[in-house]
Design an enzyme around this catalytic site. Structure first.
Site, PDB file in Angstrom:
ATOM      1  N   ASP A  31       0.857  -1.195   0.000  1.00  0.00           N
ATOM      2  CA  ASP A  31       0.000   0.000   0.000  1.00  0.00           C
ATOM      3  C   ASP A  31       0.889   1.239   0.000  1.00  0.00           C
ATOM      4  O   ASP A  31       1.906   1.276   0.699  1.00  0.00           O
ATOM      5  CB  ASP A  31      -0.898  -0.030   1.265  1.00  0.00           C
ATOM      6  CG  ASP A  31      -2.096   0.906   1.159  1.00  0.00           C
ATOM      7  OD1 ASP A  31      -1.885   2.117   0.979  1.00  0.00           O
ATOM      8  OD2 ASP A  31      -3.232   0.431   1.264  1.00  0.00           O
ATOM      9  N   ASN A  32       0.503   2.256  -0.763  1.00  0.00           N
ATOM     10  CA  ASN A  32       1.317   3.489  -0.756  1.00  0.00           C
ATOM     11  C   ASN A  32       0.862   4.470   0.321  1.00  0.00           C
ATOM     12  O   ASN A  32       1.403   5.576   0.424  1.00  0.00           O
ATOM     13  CB  ASN A  32       1.304   4.157  -2.141  1.00  0.00           C
ATOM     14  CG  ASN A  32      -0.068   4.677  -2.542  1.00  0.00           C
ATOM     15  OD1 ASN A  32      -1.022   4.606  -1.774  1.00  0.00           O
ATOM     16  ND2 ASN A  32      -0.169   5.223  -3.744  1.00  0.00           N
ATOM     17  N   LEU A  33      -0.145   4.092   1.087  1.00  0.00           N
ATOM     18  CA  LEU A  33      -0.683   4.890   2.198  1.00  0.00           C
ATOM     19  C   LEU A  33      -1.212   6.254   1.730  1.00  0.00           C
ATOM     20  O   LEU A  33      -1.313   7.188   2.519  1.00  0.00           O
ATOM     21  CB  LEU A  33       0.361   5.055   3.328  1.00  0.00           C
ATOM     22  CG  LEU A  33       0.875   3.732   3.925  1.00  0.00           C
ATOM     23  CD1 LEU A  33       1.890   4.011   5.052  1.00  0.00           C
ATOM     24  CD2 LEU A  33      -0.274   2.878   4.480  1.00  0.00           C
ATOM     25  N   ASP A  51       4.271   1.740  -4.168  1.00  0.00           N
ATOM     26  CA  ASP A  51       3.271   2.220  -5.105  1.00  0.00           C
ATOM     27  C   ASP A  51       3.197   1.263  -6.301  1.00  0.00           C
ATOM     28  O   ASP A  51       4.233   0.871  -6.838  1.00  0.00           O
ATOM     29  CB  ASP A  51       3.648   3.632  -5.577  1.00  0.00           C
ATOM     30  CG  ASP A  51       2.469   4.324  -6.224  1.00  0.00           C
ATOM     31  OD1 ASP A  51       2.052   5.369  -5.722  1.00  0.00           O
ATOM     32  OD2 ASP A  51       1.948   3.797  -7.242  1.00  0.00           O
ATOM     33  N   TYR A 141     -13.979   5.837 -13.754  1.00  0.00           N
ATOM     34  CA  TYR A 141     -13.683   4.912 -12.649  1.00  0.00           C
ATOM     35  C   TYR A 141     -14.236   3.511 -12.969  1.00  0.00           C
ATOM     36  O   TYR A 141     -13.510   2.510 -12.933  1.00  0.00           O
ATOM     37  CB  TYR A 141     -14.297   5.456 -11.353  1.00  0.00           C
ATOM     38  CG  TYR A 141     -14.409   4.428 -10.241  1.00  0.00           C
ATOM     39  CD1 TYR A 141     -13.279   3.933  -9.615  1.00  0.00           C
ATOM     40  CD2 TYR A 141     -15.661   3.953  -9.828  1.00  0.00           C
ATOM     41  CE1 TYR A 141     -13.388   2.978  -8.598  1.00  0.00           C
ATOM     42  CE2 TYR A 141     -15.775   3.007  -8.827  1.00  0.00           C
ATOM     43  CZ  TYR A 141     -14.629   2.521  -8.211  1.00  0.00           C
ATOM     44  OH  TYR A 141     -14.743   1.577  -7.228  1.00  0.00           O
ATOM     45  N   ASN A 170     -22.542  -0.718  -2.021  1.00  0.00           N
ATOM     46  CA  ASN A 170     -21.967   0.256  -1.084  1.00  0.00           C
ATOM     47  C   ASN A 170     -21.456  -0.423   0.172  1.00  0.00           C
ATOM     48  O   ASN A 170     -22.257  -0.862   0.992  1.00  0.00           O
ATOM     49  CB  ASN A 170     -23.013   1.309  -0.699  1.00  0.00           C
ATOM     50  CG  ASN A 170     -23.369   2.183  -1.875  1.00  0.00           C
ATOM     51  OD1 ASN A 170     -23.960   1.722  -2.835  1.00  0.00           O
ATOM     52  ND2 ASN A 170     -22.970   3.416  -1.816  1.00  0.00           N
ATOM     53  N   LEU A 188     -21.866   8.115   2.344  1.00  0.00           N
ATOM     54  CA  LEU A 188     -22.969   8.651   3.154  1.00  0.00           C
ATOM     55  C   LEU A 188     -22.882   8.276   4.636  1.00  0.00           C
ATOM     56  O   LEU A 188     -22.987   9.144   5.501  1.00  0.00           O
ATOM     57  CB  LEU A 188     -24.308   8.167   2.568  1.00  0.00           C
ATOM     58  CG  LEU A 188     -25.546   8.645   3.324  1.00  0.00           C
ATOM     59  CD1 LEU A 188     -25.666  10.164   3.264  1.00  0.00           C
ATOM     60  CD2 LEU A 188     -26.816   7.986   2.760  1.00  0.00           C
ATOM     61  N   ARG A 278     -26.918  15.148  -8.078  1.00  0.00           N
ATOM     62  CA  ARG A 278     -25.550  15.041  -8.606  1.00  0.00           C
ATOM     63  C   ARG A 278     -25.629  14.377  -9.966  1.00  0.00           C
ATOM     64  O   ARG A 278     -26.367  13.398 -10.125  1.00  0.00           O
ATOM     65  CB  ARG A 278     -24.699  14.150  -7.697  1.00  0.00           C
ATOM     66  CG  ARG A 278     -23.916  14.885  -6.672  1.00  0.00           C
ATOM     67  CD  ARG A 278     -22.988  13.982  -5.936  1.00  0.00           C
ATOM     68  NE  ARG A 278     -23.543  12.678  -5.604  1.00  0.00           N
ATOM     69  CZ  ARG A 278     -23.112  11.900  -4.620  1.00  0.00           C
ATOM     70  NH1 ARG A 278     -22.123  12.307  -3.872  1.00  0.00           N
ATOM     71  NH2 ARG A 278     -23.649  10.725  -4.388  1.00  0.00           N
TER      72      ARG A 278
HETATM   73  N1  LIG Z   1     -15.977   1.507  -0.560  1.00  0.00           N
HETATM   74  C1  LIG Z   1     -16.916   1.074  -1.407  1.00  0.00           C
HETATM   75  O1  LIG Z   1     -18.114   1.183  -1.135  1.00  0.00           O
HETATM   76  C2  LIG Z   1     -16.509   0.427  -2.718  1.00  0.00           C
HETATM   77  C3  LIG Z   1     -17.513   0.083  -3.636  1.00  0.00           C
HETATM   78  C4  LIG Z   1     -17.142  -0.552  -4.829  1.00  0.00           C
HETATM   79  C5  LIG Z   1     -15.822  -0.836  -5.086  1.00  0.00           C
HETATM   80  N2  LIG Z   1     -14.863  -0.473  -4.194  1.00  0.00           N
HETATM   81  C6  LIG Z   1     -13.453  -0.800  -4.500  1.00  0.00           C
HETATM   82  O2  LIG Z   1     -12.908  -1.467  -3.382  1.00  0.00           O
HETATM   83  C7  LIG Z   1     -11.528  -1.161  -3.239  1.00  0.00           C
HETATM   84  C8  LIG Z   1     -11.256  -0.678  -1.830  1.00  0.00           C
HETATM   85  O3  LIG Z   1     -12.072   0.447  -1.551  1.00  0.00           O
HETATM   86  P1  LIG Z   1     -11.882   1.245  -0.188  1.00  0.00           P
HETATM   87  O4  LIG Z   1     -13.149   1.983   0.062  1.00  0.00           O
HETATM   88  O5  LIG Z   1     -11.349   0.359   0.843  1.00  0.00           O
HETATM   89  O6  LIG Z   1     -10.789   2.301  -0.646  1.00  0.00           O
HETATM   90  P2  LIG Z   1      -9.567   2.926   0.186  1.00  0.00           P
HETATM   91  O7  LIG Z   1      -9.190   4.183  -0.510  1.00  0.00           O
HETATM   92  O8  LIG Z   1      -9.890   2.984   1.632  1.00  0.00           O
HETATM   93  O9  LIG Z   1      -8.420   1.840  -0.024  1.00  0.00           O
HETATM   94  C9  LIG Z   1      -7.593   1.812  -1.161  1.00  0.00           C
HETATM   95  C10 LIG Z   1      -6.172   1.618  -0.674  1.00  0.00           C
HETATM   96  O10 LIG Z   1      -5.308   1.535  -1.808  1.00  0.00           O
HETATM   97  C11 LIG Z   1      -4.138   2.319  -1.554  1.00  0.00           C
HETATM   98  N3  LIG Z   1      -3.639   2.725  -2.883  1.00  0.00           N
HETATM   99  C12 LIG Z   1      -4.261   3.542  -3.781  1.00  0.00           C
HETATM  100  N4  LIG Z   1      -3.495   3.684  -4.877  1.00  0.00           N
HETATM  101  C13 LIG Z   1      -2.380   2.914  -4.682  1.00  0.00           C
HETATM  102  C14 LIG Z   1      -1.212   2.654  -5.462  1.00  0.00           C
HETATM  103  N5  LIG Z   1      -1.044   3.220  -6.654  1.00  0.00           N
HETATM  104  N6  LIG Z   1      -0.267   1.833  -4.951  1.00  0.00           N
HETATM  105  C15 LIG Z   1      -0.431   1.270  -3.718  1.00  0.00           C
HETATM  106  N7  LIG Z   1      -1.506   1.490  -2.933  1.00  0.00           N
HETATM  107  C16 LIG Z   1      -2.464   2.315  -3.410  1.00  0.00           C
HETATM  108  C17 LIG Z   1      -4.609   3.470  -0.682  1.00  0.00           C
HETATM  109  O11 LIG Z   1      -3.580   4.027   0.112  1.00  0.00           O
HETATM  110  C18 LIG Z   1      -5.666   2.779   0.189  1.00  0.00           C
HETATM  111  O12 LIG Z   1      -5.092   2.249   1.371  1.00  0.00           O
HETATM  112  C19 LIG Z   1     -11.208  -0.145  -4.319  1.00  0.00           C
HETATM  113  O13 LIG Z   1     -10.634  -0.821  -5.417  1.00  0.00           O
HETATM  114  C20 LIG Z   1     -12.581   0.417  -4.703  1.00  0.00           C
HETATM  115  O14 LIG Z   1     -12.598   0.850  -6.034  1.00  0.00           O
HETATM  116  C21 LIG Z   1     -15.173   0.154  -3.020  1.00  0.00           C
END
Ligand SMILES: NC(=O)c1ccc[n+]([C@@H]2O[C@H](COP(=O)([O-])OP(=O)(O)OC[C@H]3O[C@@H](n4cnc5c(N)ncnc54)[C@H](O)[C@@H]3O)[C@@H](O)[C@H]2O)c1
Length: 325
Positions: A31-33, A51, A141, A170, A188, A278
């Site tokens: 994770d890149n944090l 990354d 996206y 969601n 939300l 939106r």
């Molecule tokens: N949260 C939702 O409701 C939802 C719904 C549909 C799909 N998703 C998908 O689920 C996944 C996780 O969602 P989330 O809500 O936990 O998101 P999040 O942003 O909390 O987690 C994503 C993580 O990926 C890391 N990251 C991003 N780009 C990176 C890179 N280039 N290299 C290394 N690390 C990287 C970020 O630091 C983060 O920790 C995502 O792929 C998102 O598209 C989420």
């Protein structure tokens, strides 16, 4: 098994890591944090700060740890941002996924689970939305996730990479120790709970003239631990073949219902104001998840939005500043 989890410091990834470790798997987080938090990573997991745009860093991680499978959560995740900055999604999300998949094939890692999305289904013809629905991504996206799904199809055919694409609706809720902490927060339920805690002052409801029971949008909320369970079941089924699943509870709740439930759960007045619609928000998005229920025996443990909000509230109350606390 040893599993490499990209994005394992993020919201959903960190909960999946917690559950994987609970079932005795060994986990490496990459994770890149940028959105994730090192404090969210289970202490028994190895955390590599790297990354996915850095191919050498991924090669290094796969070389050193030789995982049996990869779960790919890392991504840019904002539909609205992708409409303003499409290259961050059609570019970065696709390139980082490609880097990962190419490196996996080179290192002989042939099992992967991809976080996909309900945003594959713009203007669906049927509700609930099952896997037979036509795919029309609703944004760059969604398109970036669809491109990754298609890459996986070919990597399966050509190299025998077994994949599961899980299209979440969601995600919401929390475990006792891990919850949702994004910056900016646009989802939300955490937003409403932040208002309950006093900051920001109010939440905006985007439109109340939709053809729904109270005029506000209907969404399907799935508890993050139910989502995590689906990953574990899908991982166990990969050797029987690749698969695609839509993942939600199959029941929708309106924005106003979510806010009213949050008022009941928190006992606090949550100020809400009506704003304009939106662009691109469909009136109703509800998942048809019969396929994963039948094929993998997946049964959500927290189907009602009230339980989901209760779990999130416990986490937000205990961590009002998120992981920085
Ligand atoms: N949260 C939702 O409701 C939802 C719904 C549909 C799909 N998703 C998908 O689920 C996944 C996780 O969602 P989330 O809500 O936990 O998101 P999040 O942003 O909390 O987690 C994503 C993580 O990926 C890391 N990251 C991003 N780009 C990176 C890179 N280039 N290299 C290394 N690390 C990287 C970020 O630091 C983060 O920790 C995502 O792929 C998102 O598209 C989420």
């Amino acid at each position: 098994m040893k599993i490499l989890v990209t994005g394992g410091a993020g919201y959903i990834g960190s909960v999946v890591v917690e559950q994987l470790i609970g079932t005795g798997e060994s986990v490496v987080v990459f994770d890149n944090l940028s959105q994730g938090h090192s404090a969210a990573v289970h202490p028994s997991a190895v955390l590599i700060k790297g990354d996915l745009s850095d191919r050498a860093a991924i090669d290094g991680a796969l070389n050193e740890h030789r995982p049996d499978a990869v779960m790919h959560f890392a991504s840019r995740t904002l539909v609205g941002e992708s409409m303003e900055k499409p290259f961050l999604y059609l570019g970065n999300n696709v390139r980082t996924g490609l880097n990962l998949l190419e490196s996996m094939v080179e290192h002989g890692v042939k099992r992967v689970i991809l976080s996909s999305t309900a945003n594959l289904f713009d203007r669906p013809e049927r509700m609930p939305i099952d896997e037979s629905e036509r795919i029309i991504p609703g944004s760059p996206y969604g398109e970036s996730k669809f491109i990754l799904e298609r890459m996986l199809y070919w990597l399966d055919r050509i190299y025998g990479v077994r994949f599961a694409c899980l299209r979440y609706f969601n995600a919401a809720g929390a475990t006792a120790t891990r919850g949702e902490d994004h910056d900016p927060e646009l989802h939300l339920i955490p937003l409403v709970l932040q208002v309950a805690l006093g900051k920001p002052e109010k939440v905006t409801i985007f439109g109340e003239d939709y053809p729904t029971r109270d005029g506000t949008c209907v969404r399907d909320y799935i508890h993050v631990t139910d989502l995590a369970q689906a990953h574990i079941l899908a991982l166990g089924a990969l050797d029987r073949g690749s698969r695609l699943y839509n993942l939600g509870n199959g029941e929708g709740f309106t924005v106003k219902e979510v806010i009213d439930t949050a008022r009941e759960v928190t006992g606090r007045a949550i100020r809400a104001e009506i704003g304009p619609r939106r662009a691109g928000d469909p009136a109703v998005l509800v998942a048809g998840s019969d396929k994963i229920r039948k094929e993998l025996g997946w049964v959500p443990q927290f189907p009602h939005v009230r339980e989901i909000i209760e779990s999130a509230w416990r986490w937000h109350k205990a961590n009002p500043g998120g992981y920085l606390n």
